[in-house]
Design an enzyme around this catalytic site. Structure first.
Site, short mmCIF file in Angstrom:
data_model
loop_
_atom_site.label_atom_id
_atom_site.label_comp_id
_atom_site.label_asym_id
_atom_site.label_seq_id
_atom_site.Cartn_x
_atom_site.Cartn_y
_atom_site.Cartn_z
NE ARG A 1 49.21 35.85 35.56
CZ ARG A 1 48.41 36.80 35.08
NH1 ARG A 1 48.91 37.87 34.50
NH2 ARG A 1 47.09 36.68 35.20
CG HIS B 1 49.10 42.85 37.16
ND1 HIS B 1 49.41 41.60 37.62
CD2 HIS B 1 48.28 42.65 36.09
CE1 HIS B 1 48.80 40.68 36.87
NE2 HIS B 1 48.12 41.30 35.93
C1 GLV Z 1 45.65 40.11 34.19
O1 GLV Z 1 46.78 39.80 34.42
C2 GLV Z 1 44.67 39.18 33.78
O2 GLV Z 1 44.92 37.97 33.91
O3 GLV Z 1 43.62 39.59 33.27
#
Ligand code: GLV
Length: 316
Positions: A231, A279
């Protein structure tokens, strides 16, 4: 009793996969919820505590992502104190994240970045690189995903350093793929100093937010590679931009940011030493994730506990 399914995307695919795996369950696709008092489980990427509080017999929420920071508000809602949050631990997602980490470590360790530049100059040459055995890879957060990534590197000859908050409960001391262990805040500086690449897999919790302070960034090896697939909250983006200027670390690959997405004025977008990948490191794969979730629903129906549950005191 029924289950409400509220996926982030690909709703029809989720529904058909779940219907095939759980043929005896009554599944509703959000915003259709049927009778609110019959909703026992919710499967969602995220949902507001107020929406969930409408389900008076709610027992568990299944996260459709590996991270669970989006469920924080539940802990504070008086109606949801007893609702379990079940994390998604999907081996296929861990494989994807390992492939992502391998890609970027190889890219910089084997100097593929320099080869792109050489090609532009019409040169066909071999830039120098450090062999894998001299390129220790540090994994910051050695849980299910972190250890999968560690094994992927160990299998192809990289020394692996593993940092975890607490000591592992069981170590196979003699196993050749056992990484060098670093435990707790006291060993973080040594861990960073011992690693040519650092891959962050840590979730966003009160303990990890801002963990990579300017002092700890200065403990990276000069020119080290930092890959963030946990994160973005683990490091302040301005602190990171300053640290990159001092070449500790020397290069960052960020799949996650804080805020996410970065603001248009973020120093990350135009930074020559930053790669941003939006992401994508570990997508939730419907075919495998639905099997993991269905197995947990079946466990609950048989009177067992779902696994793993979020520990509310830790936020993960
Ligand atoms: C992606 O970041 C997830 O939490 O699956």
């Amino acid at each position: 009793m029924s289950i409400v399914v509220n996926p982030f995307s690909r709703a029809e695919q989720w529904m058909s996969a779940l219907k095939a795996l759980l043929p005896d369950e009554r599944l509703h696709l959000w915003p259709d919820v049927g009778s609110t008092s019959e909703v026992e489980f919710v499967l969602a990427w995220s949902m507001s505590a107020d929406d969930l509080a409408a389900f008076s017999n709610l027992e568990a929420v299944f996260s459709l992502g590996a991270g669970v920071d989006q469920w924080k508000a539940l802990a504070e809602h008086p109606m949801l104190a007893d609702v379990d949050v079940v994390r998604l631990v999907d081996p296929a997602m861990a494989d994807e994240m390992a492939a992502y980490a391998l890609h970027w470590v190889l890219h910089f360790q084997r100097s593929f970045d320099q080869m792109e530049e050489l090609q532009r100059q019409h040169r066909f040459e071999q830039p120098p690189y450090t062999p894998a055995e001299d390129y220790p890879v540090g994994i910051l957060g050695y849980g299910t995903i972190g250890s999968r990534i560690g094994r992927a590197f160990a299998d192809i000859g990289y020394p692996v350093n593993a940092w975890s908050r607490t000591a592992p409960t069981r170590t196979r001391k003699e196993a050749s793929d056992e990484p060098s262990r670093f435990v707790g805040a006291e060993e973080l500086t040594d861990f960073l100093g011992a690693s040519r690449a650092v891959i962050n897999v840590l979730p966003n919790t009160a303990d990890t937010a801002g963990l990579l302070s300017p002092e700890l960034l200065a403990a990276f090896q000069p020119g080290a590679l930092f890959v963030n697939i946990g994160r973005g909250t683990v490091v302040d983006e301005y602190d990171l931009a300053v640290a990159l200027r001092k070449s500790r670390p020397g290069q960052a690959v960020l799949d996650v940011t804080a805020p996410e997405p970065p603001l248009r004025a973020s120093p990350l977008f135009d930074h020559p030493k930053v790669v941003l990948t939006g992401h994508t490191a570990g997508a939730t794969l419907i075919s495998s994730a639905s099997r993991v979730i269905a197995a947990n629903v079946t466990r609950l129906r048989q009177g067992e506990r779902a696994y793993p549950l979020v520990d509310r005191t830790r936020g993960y």
